[in-house]
Design a protein around this motif. Sequence first.
Motif, mmCIF file in Angstrom:
data_model
loop_
_atom_site.group_PDB
_atom_site.id
_atom_site.type_symbol
_atom_site.label_atom_id
_atom_site.label_comp_id
_atom_site.label_asym_id
_atom_site.label_seq_id
_atom_site.Cartn_x
_atom_site.Cartn_y
_atom_site.Cartn_z
ATOM 1 N N ASP A 214 0.833 -1.202 0.000
ATOM 2 C CA ASP A 214 0.000 0.000 0.000
ATOM 3 C C ASP A 214 0.869 1.254 0.000
ATOM 4 O OD1 ASP A 214 0.805 0.508 2.644
ATOM 5 O OD2 ASP A 214 -1.114 -0.070 3.520
ATOM 6 N N THR A 215 0.245 2.419 -0.009
ATOM 7 C CA THR A 215 0.975 3.686 -0.124
ATOM 8 C C THR A 215 1.814 3.993 1.115
ATOM 9 O OG1 THR A 215 -0.982 4.856 0.686
ATOM 10 C CG2 THR A 215 -0.713 4.693 -1.707
ATOM 11 N N SER A 216 1.563 3.319 2.231
ATOM 12 C CA SER A 216 2.357 3.515 3.453
ATOM 13 C C SER A 216 3.507 2.519 3.563
ATOM 14 C CB SER A 216 1.468 3.372 4.691
ATOM 15 O OG SER A 216 0.448 4.337 4.673
ATOM 16 N N GLY A 217 3.638 1.650 2.576
ATOM 17 C CA GLY A 217 4.702 0.656 2.601
ATOM 18 C C GLY A 217 4.349 -0.630 3.308
ATOM 19 N N ASN A 218 3.085 -0.768 3.752
ATOM 20 C CA ASN A 218 2.644 -2.030 4.344
ATOM 21 C C ASN A 218 2.574 -3.096 3.256
ATOM 22 O OD1 ASN A 218 2.082 -1.049 7.075
ATOM 23 N ND2 ASN A 218 0.440 0.099 6.089
ATOM 24 N N VAL A 219 2.911 -4.322 3.612
ATOM 25 C CA VAL A 219 2.943 -5.426 2.659
ATOM 26 C C VAL A 219 1.846 -6.418 3.031
ATOM 27 C CG1 VAL A 219 4.336 -7.310 1.711
ATOM 28 C CG2 VAL A 219 5.427 -5.132 2.345
ATOM 29 N N PHE A 220 1.037 -6.799 2.037
ATOM 30 C CA PHE A 220 -0.035 -7.772 2.217
ATOM 31 C C PHE A 220 0.315 -9.017 1.411
ATOM 32 C CE2 PHE A 220 -1.706 -3.581 2.824
ATOM 33 C CZ PHE A 220 -2.518 -3.707 3.936
ATOM 34 N N VAL A 221 0.198 -10.175 2.057
ATOM 35 C CA VAL A 221 0.542 -11.444 1.414
ATOM 36 C C VAL A 221 -0.655 -12.375 1.533
ATOM 37 C CG1 VAL A 221 2.117 -13.415 1.402
ATOM 38 C CG2 VAL A 221 2.970 -11.148 2.066
ATOM 39 N N ALA B 165 -1.916 -29.462 7.578
ATOM 40 C CA ALA B 165 -3.055 -30.368 7.394
ATOM 41 C C ALA B 165 -4.350 -29.634 7.082
ATOM 42 C CB ALA B 165 -3.231 -31.216 8.648
ATOM 43 N N THR B 166 -4.443 -28.331 7.422
ATOM 44 C CA THR B 166 -5.682 -27.597 7.209
ATOM 45 C C THR B 166 -5.810 -26.995 5.825
ATOM 46 O OG1 THR B 166 -4.711 -25.555 8.046
ATOM 47 C CG2 THR B 166 -5.812 -27.001 9.649
ATOM 48 N N ALA B 167 -4.703 -26.761 5.134
ATOM 49 C CA ALA B 167 -4.689 -26.154 3.796
ATOM 50 C C ALA B 167 -5.467 -24.844 3.752
ATOM 51 C CB ALA B 167 -5.214 -27.123 2.740
ATOM 52 N N ASN B 168 -5.324 -24.021 4.782
ATOM 53 C CA ASN B 168 -6.016 -22.744 4.841
ATOM 54 C C ASN B 168 -5.406 -21.713 3.906
ATOM 55 O OD1 ASN B 168 -7.850 -23.458 6.889
ATOM 56 N ND2 ASN B 168 -6.318 -23.095 8.454
ATOM 57 N N VAL B 169 -6.249 -20.797 3.430
ATOM 58 C CA VAL B 169 -5.780 -19.625 2.712
ATOM 59 C C VAL B 169 -5.729 -18.493 3.736
ATOM 60 C CG1 VAL B 169 -6.242 -17.995 0.846
ATOM 61 C CG2 VAL B 169 -6.778 -20.425 0.559
ATOM 62 N N VAL B 170 -4.585 -17.810 3.821
ATOM 63 C CA VAL B 170 -4.347 -16.832 4.868
ATOM 64 C C VAL B 170 -3.915 -15.507 4.253
ATOM 65 C CG1 VAL B 170 -2.930 -16.315 6.902
ATOM 66 C CG2 VAL B 170 -3.695 -18.649 6.491
ATOM 67 N N LEU B 171 -4.408 -14.397 4.825
ATOM 68 C CA LEU B 171 -3.994 -13.046 4.465
ATOM 69 C C LEU B 171 -3.166 -12.492 5.615
ATOM 70 C CD1 LEU B 171 -4.200 -10.474 2.683
ATOM 71 C CD2 LEU B 171 -6.294 -9.925 3.940
ATOM 72 N N LEU B 172 -1.958 -11.978 5.302
ATOM 73 C CA LEU B 172 -1.066 -11.415 6.311
ATOM 74 C C LEU B 172 -0.756 -9.970 5.973
ATOM 75 C CD1 LEU B 172 0.734 -14.448 5.422
ATOM 76 C CD2 LEU B 172 0.744 -14.086 7.874
ATOM 77 N N LYS B 173 -0.626 -9.135 7.015
ATOM 78 C CA LYS B 173 -0.214 -7.747 6.823
ATOM 79 C C LYS B 173 1.063 -7.515 7.622
ATOM 80 C CE LYS B 173 -1.449 -2.895 7.565
ATOM 81 N NZ LYS B 173 -2.468 -1.958 8.087
ATOM 82 N N TYR B 174 2.093 -6.989 6.933
ATOM 83 C CA TYR B 174 3.346 -6.605 7.559
ATOM 84 C C TYR B 174 3.505 -5.098 7.430
ATOM 85 C CZ TYR B 174 4.594 -11.549 7.137
ATOM 86 O OH TYR B 174 4.613 -12.909 7.219
ATOM 87 N N ASN B 175 4.092 -4.443 8.442
ATOM 88 C CA ASN B 175 4.382 -3.022 8.286
ATOM 89 C C ASN B 175 5.640 -2.854 7.446
ATOM 90 O OD1 ASN B 175 6.617 -3.379 10.007
ATOM 91 N ND2 ASN B 175 5.600 -2.449 11.775
ATOM 92 N N SER B 176 6.027 -1.615 7.178
ATOM 93 C CA SER B 176 7.162 -1.352 6.294
ATOM 94 C C SER B 176 8.494 -1.836 6.876
ATOM 95 C CB SER B 176 7.249 0.144 5.974
ATOM 96 O OG SER B 176 7.381 0.880 7.173
ATOM 97 N N SER B 177 8.532 -2.148 8.183
ATOM 98 C CA SER B 177 9.738 -2.688 8.815
ATOM 99 C C SER B 177 9.758 -4.216 8.793
ATOM 100 C CB SER B 177 9.829 -2.218 10.274
ATOM 101 O OG SER B 177 9.897 -0.824 10.332
ATOM 102 N N GLY B 178 8.681 -4.835 8.305
ATOM 103 C CA GLY B 178 8.614 -6.285 8.219
ATOM 104 C C GLY B 178 8.013 -6.967 9.425
ATOM 105 N N THR B 179 7.439 -6.203 10.348
ATOM 106 C CA THR B 179 6.792 -6.773 11.526
ATOM 107 C C THR B 179 5.342 -7.107 11.186
ATOM 108 O OG1 THR B 179 8.179 -5.403 12.956
ATOM 109 C CG2 THR B 179 6.202 -6.378 13.946
ATOM 110 N N ILE B 180 4.935 -8.341 11.522
ATOM 111 C CA ILE B 180 3.564 -8.733 11.212
ATOM 112 C C ILE B 180 2.587 -7.916 12.051
ATOM 113 C CG2 ILE B 180 3.474 -10.652 12.867
ATOM 114 C CD1 ILE B 180 1.878 -12.126 10.497
ATOM 115 N N GLN B 181 1.540 -7.401 11.396
ATOM 116 C CA GLN B 181 0.516 -6.592 12.054
ATOM 117 C C GLN B 181 -0.727 -7.408 12.381
ATOM 118 O OE1 GLN B 181 1.309 -3.118 12.770
ATOM 119 N NE2 GLN B 181 3.153 -4.311 12.394
ATOM 120 N N TRP B 182 -1.126 -8.260 11.450
ATOM 121 C CA TRP B 182 -2.243 -9.154 11.674
ATOM 122 C C TRP B 182 -2.244 -10.262 10.636
ATOM 123 C CZ3 TRP B 182 -5.164 -8.770 7.312
ATOM 124 C CH2 TRP B 182 -5.322 -7.530 6.699
ATOM 125 N N GLN B 183 -3.018 -11.301 10.949
ATOM 126 C CA GLN B 183 -3.168 -12.467 10.075
ATOM 127 C C GLN B 183 -4.623 -12.891 10.113
ATOM 128 O OE1 GLN B 183 -0.357 -15.685 10.731
ATOM 129 N NE2 GLN B 183 -2.007 -17.171 10.566
#
Length: 189
Positions: free
Chosen positions: A8-15, A22-40
């Motif tokens: 995003d425009t603030s440098g946050n990274v979404f994966v 075993a669960t084969a879940n699809v997951v969305l992760l947000k990292y801040n611009s320093s690479g620290t995970i913000q939420w999953q």
Amino acid sequence: TPYAVKIDTSGNVFVLCNVSDATANVVLLKYNSSGTIQWQRKVSSANAVRQCLQVASDGSVYVYVRKFSAPAEAALLKYNSSGTLQWQRKWANANANSPIGFTIDSSGNLYVSFGYGPAGNNTLQLRKLDSFGAQTASRRMENQSWNSGAGALHFSGSDVFVAGGIGFVLGACIYRLNSSLTYQASRVI
């Protein structure tokens, strides 16, 4: 396994990724611009075969997942910048009638391409959804039999561009429509 990455425009990274357990879940992760995970967030409990991710200018995150195993289904989800689910739209019978891809304009409107019909004989339809997920316009791409690779979308200025393969022949068609989904131009290549 990561399938999509957006910044995003603030440098946050979404994966957007499949978790290989075993669960084969699809997951969305947000990292801040320093690479620290913000939420999953768990997006789907099934191994999705088609996944798309877009980040809007207001920080909202849109996720599309589609799976073909029974029951075949597709879903489009909107999260706010804090990771709270705002809404989701689901489509049953995803093998025959489901979203193929989507893009976002600067106002937060979504343009979603849908394929209809049996495999190899899909008719492409474009739908415009507002930022709350309500449909505001619809357009069928006329006189074209789209193959399963159809539906690439891009929004530029005030126009949306739709491209994809035609039937089982070597060729493609590109449409340009305005934000109300009125045809502006088309070309077969």
